[in-house]
Design an enzyme around this catalytic site. Sequence first.
Site, mmCIF file in Angstrom:
data_model
loop_
_atom_site.group_PDB
_atom_site.id
_atom_site.type_symbol
_atom_site.label_atom_id
_atom_site.label_comp_id
_atom_site.label_asym_id
_atom_site.label_seq_id
_atom_site.Cartn_x
_atom_site.Cartn_y
_atom_site.Cartn_z
ATOM 1 C CD GLU A 80 28.457 6.153 15.262
ATOM 2 O OE1 GLU A 80 29.253 5.437 14.622
ATOM 3 O OE2 GLU A 80 28.719 7.311 15.633
ATOM 4 C CB CYS A 143 28.133 6.530 22.632
ATOM 5 S SG CYS A 143 27.454 8.102 23.208
ATOM 6 C CG HIS A 165 27.577 9.593 18.220
ATOM 7 N ND1 HIS A 165 28.296 8.423 18.033
ATOM 8 C CD2 HIS A 165 27.633 9.849 19.560
ATOM 9 C CE1 HIS A 165 28.762 8.007 19.202
ATOM 10 N NE2 HIS A 165 28.376 8.856 20.141
#
Length: 213
Positions: A80, A143, A165
């Site tokens: 991310e 998240c 992720h």
Amino acid sequence: MKKVLITAFEPFDGERINPSWEAVSRLHNRLIGGAEIVAKRLPCAFGTSLEVLYATIDAVKPDLVIAVGQAGGRADMSIERVAINVDDARIPDNAGAQPIDEPVLSGGPAALFSTLPIKALVAGIREAGIPASVSQTAGTFVCNHVMYGLLHYLRRRKARGGFIHIPYLPEQAINHPGAPSMALATVILALEMAVSISLAVEEDMRLAGGATH
């Protein structure tokens, strides 16, 4: 000796397991890249996830924090790039909360960027034959909430941090026809590499990792 905190989540949305904890728990007390690994499972709940995370950071005093979460439907290790200051839950969390269009942190920046070497992580994991990519969104569920809260908390600390992720495990994917999956051993190897690379690389690589849509 350096310490690395790796967090994961409990199962949510009717799943029996969460692949993030299945992988991260197996790294607890390991030595990777000369650092001691501490694994911690977070509740999948807006109200308590950051409380547990912050208390753990204060206790462990890590040099590096990598948060890991399940992204059912994704096919690779998704590194991310950014967390946004929005909670917008499509489903209730495990405590029954479902915030809609609320800030993670009132008055906080619109977005906070990972301080991990995200391009180097993608390159290194791919070099090992494991699919990986830079992700431009961590969603708007717990998240993203944890990633934003983590990056905010580390702003006045020396530790680096970010979020990864991961796909379903095969035993989950059989209940989601057409959904991709990744073997647990592969996920563990990729996370080991993420730790090693994050500890070793101070300045990230300049590689194309953007998206057209």
